[in-house]
Design a protein around this motif. Structure first.
Motif, mmCIF file in Angstrom:
data_model
loop_
_atom_site.group_PDB
_atom_site.id
_atom_site.type_symbol
_atom_site.label_atom_id
_atom_site.label_comp_id
_atom_site.label_asym_id
_atom_site.label_seq_id
_atom_site.Cartn_x
_atom_site.Cartn_y
_atom_site.Cartn_z
ATOM 1 N N SER A 251 -118.085 24.569 92.490
ATOM 2 C CA SER A 251 -117.575 23.223 92.365
ATOM 3 C C SER A 251 -117.451 22.926 90.870
ATOM 4 O O SER A 251 -118.540 23.412 89.999
ATOM 5 C CB SER A 251 -117.983 22.222 93.031
ATOM 6 O OG SER A 251 -119.661 21.912 92.634
ATOM 7 N N SER A 252 -116.448 22.059 90.462
ATOM 8 C CA SER A 252 -116.432 21.520 89.213
ATOM 9 C C SER A 252 -117.959 20.767 88.633
ATOM 10 O O SER A 252 -118.616 21.072 87.307
ATOM 11 C CB SER A 252 -115.619 20.446 88.916
ATOM 12 O OG SER A 252 -115.580 19.219 89.817
ATOM 13 N N ARG A 253 -118.674 20.079 89.874
ATOM 14 C CA ARG A 253 -119.757 19.328 89.632
ATOM 15 C C ARG A 253 -120.894 20.568 89.282
ATOM 16 O O ARG A 253 -121.815 20.381 88.445
ATOM 17 C CB ARG A 253 -120.240 18.803 90.801
ATOM 18 C CG ARG A 253 -121.544 17.830 90.853
ATOM 19 C CD ARG A 253 -121.752 16.940 91.813
ATOM 20 N NE ARG A 253 -123.123 16.142 91.623
ATOM 21 C CZ ARG A 253 -123.517 15.557 92.642
ATOM 22 N NH1 ARG A 253 -122.710 15.072 93.610
ATOM 23 N NH2 ARG A 253 -124.448 14.639 92.332
ATOM 24 N N THR A 254 -121.148 21.711 90.005
ATOM 25 C CA THR A 254 -122.058 22.666 89.685
ATOM 26 C C THR A 254 -121.846 23.375 88.422
ATOM 27 O O THR A 254 -122.656 23.625 87.617
ATOM 28 C CB THR A 254 -122.071 23.678 90.866
ATOM 29 O OG1 THR A 254 -122.340 22.910 91.958
ATOM 30 C CG2 THR A 254 -123.008 24.734 90.776
ATOM 31 N N SER A 255 -120.602 23.601 88.018
ATOM 32 C CA SER A 255 -120.157 24.377 86.955
ATOM 33 C C SER A 255 -120.525 23.571 85.421
ATOM 34 O O SER A 255 -121.037 24.037 84.663
ATOM 35 C CB SER A 255 -118.654 24.465 86.966
ATOM 36 O OG SER A 255 -118.288 25.376 87.886
ATOM 37 N N ARG A 256 -120.718 22.181 85.908
ATOM 38 C CA ARG A 256 -121.263 21.153 84.582
ATOM 39 C C ARG A 256 -122.359 21.369 84.335
ATOM 40 O O ARG A 256 -122.911 20.897 83.301
ATOM 41 C CB ARG A 256 -120.559 19.913 84.893
ATOM 42 C CG ARG A 256 -119.120 19.619 84.543
ATOM 43 C CD ARG A 256 -118.621 18.311 84.371
ATOM 44 N NE ARG A 256 -119.121 17.719 85.503
ATOM 45 C CZ ARG A 256 -118.090 17.224 86.712
ATOM 46 N NH1 ARG A 256 -117.087 17.790 86.723
ATOM 47 N NH2 ARG A 256 -118.602 16.444 87.752
ATOM 48 N N ARG A 257 -123.335 21.813 85.439
ATOM 49 C CA ARG A 257 -124.807 21.877 85.047
ATOM 50 C C ARG A 257 -125.190 22.943 84.355
ATOM 51 O O ARG A 257 -124.348 24.067 84.126
ATOM 52 C CB ARG A 257 -125.352 21.919 86.585
ATOM 53 C CG ARG A 257 -124.991 20.883 87.579
ATOM 54 C CD ARG A 257 -125.812 21.229 89.090
ATOM 55 N NE ARG A 257 -127.237 21.615 88.712
ATOM 56 C CZ ARG A 257 -128.179 21.685 89.685
ATOM 57 N NH1 ARG A 257 -127.670 21.735 90.947
ATOM 58 N NH2 ARG A 257 -129.471 21.944 89.370
ATOM 59 N N THR A 258 -126.224 22.633 83.636
ATOM 60 C CA THR A 258 -126.924 23.730 82.913
ATOM 61 C C THR A 258 -127.555 24.871 83.860
ATOM 62 O O THR A 258 -128.428 24.496 84.465
ATOM 63 C CB THR A 258 -127.819 23.413 81.930
ATOM 64 O OG1 THR A 258 -127.455 22.375 81.005
ATOM 65 C CG2 THR A 258 -128.479 24.489 81.075
#
Length: 371
Positions: A251-258
């Motif tokens: 998801s976009s939210r997971t992709s934004r994580r380090t």
């Protein structure tokens, strides 16, 4: 022959139908698919698709069903409702599909209709046109019981009466079952090997050997509550797991994580091809992913959740081909066991060999020809 293939307007319902559809087309039949939603936009490999769900919103049908049955909704979200919600939900969907499927089948001049269990609008159209219907299972559930659940629903019965069928559907001329017997038990019908969608576009790095075992992590293609995305918990546990972890279509939210150093991400890939180069897979419990992993002989960790996910997870665990865990049980210890347990690998390989020995879709074509 002119053959109409009918699937509910969800990509996960259509994909398991494509191998038989292509085998029929390769045998010289004229094949058209009737579906809708995200399924109508899926690449079908040259087979034409007619959108019969332009007036049907699956999300709206689901919301109305849940609001009308709050107690059942709670059980459904826990994966403990059986077919109690399937009936009214897909009854509403198929009531909306019925008129369009009948019209398309008539214009096309269909001589046989192949439909999945949660698209009995196809059986309705076959009965209305007095042509054979073939029921093709596309999940780990018993197909006839799913059809029965939908036919019992008041909304679908309204569609039956509208087409002069008096609340009943005749039995299919043939039933095709795709689930391996050692996983689901004996089933009536003609067995057919589930053929995963190999597709194209696997990055080179996913085919290269690794020093550590590779774990693929997938999530549901259907948005909604209930733990359809195991990736956040896997990422949280990854630093304590001696493995390379690959997030598929995060998801976009997971992709934004380090992400931890041993975690990578990739877009949409053919899972069957990627699993040949993986030691294990973690996923949400959708039947398509379960069957793809079983066919590849890859141990799987299945996170229990709504709908059929708990049921699917239980089947995998009972066969010994993987682990079934609650979302809270998705820990570093569970991931480590997934790649280290030789019994999981042995059972997965046995199911892979069982599936490989099942009849090919081209063998089923001969049975359809006899109709």
């Amino acid at each position: 022959m002119r053959i109409l293939v009918v699937a509910a307007p969800l990509v996960g319902h259509l994909l398991p139908m494509l191998p038989l559809a292509h085998a029929l087309a390769d045998d010289g039949h004229e094949v058209v698919i009737a579906s809708g939603g995200d399924a109508a936009r899926r690449d079908t490999g040259g087979i034409g698709v007619v959108d019969v769900a332009q007036d049907v919103s699956f999300a709206r049908c689901a919301a109305r069903t849940m609001l009308a049955h709050p107690r059942l909704a709670r059980r459904e979200l826990a994966g403990r409702a059986g077919t109690s919600v399937v009936g009214p939900l897909f009854g509403a969907v198929n009531e909306g599909l019925a008129d369009a499927v009948v019209a398309v089948a008539g214009r096309f001049g269909a001589e046989v209709i192949v439909h999945e269990p949660l698209a009995p609008a196809g059986a309705l159209a076959a009965s209305r046109l007095e042509i054979p219907a073939v029921l093709q299972e596309n999940s780990l559930h018993d197909g006839p019981s799913l059809v029965e659940a939908v036919v019992r629903s008041p909304l679908f019965r309204r569609a039956l009466r509208r087409h002069g069928l008096l609340d009943e559907l005749p039995p299919p001329a043939a039933t095709v079952t795709i689930a391996p017997r050692s996983v689901v038990g004996d089933r009536a019908g003609r067995p057919m090997r589930a053929v995963p969608d190999d597709g194209a576009g696997l990055p080179d790095w996913l085919t290269e050997p690794t020093a550590r075992p590779r774990i693929l992590v997938s999530r549901s293609t259907v948005a909604g509550p209930g733990g359809g995305d195991p990736m956040p918990r896997v990422v949280a546990a990854a630093a304590d797991v001696d493995a390379e972890i690959v997030l598929v279509r995060p998801s976009s939210r997971t992709s934004r994580r380090t992400l931890p150093p041993n975690v990578r991400a990739v877009g949409w890939i053919p899972m069957s091809a990627a699993l040949r180069h993986a030691a294990a897979v973690v996923h949400h419990g959708g039947s398509g992913t379960v069957l793809t992993a079983l066919a590849a002989g890859t141990p799987q960790l299945v996170v229990t959740g709504p709908g059929d996910r708990r049921y699917n997870a239980g089947l995998v665990a009972r066969r010994g081909a993987g682990l079934a865990v609650e979302p809270s049980g998705l820990t570093a210890a569970a991931l480590t066991r997934l790649v280290d347990d030789p019994d999981l690998r042995s059972a997965s390989a046995a199911v892979r060999d069982e599936i490989a020995a099942m009849p090919d879709p081209s063998d089923v074509v001969m049975a359809v020809n006899r109709l």
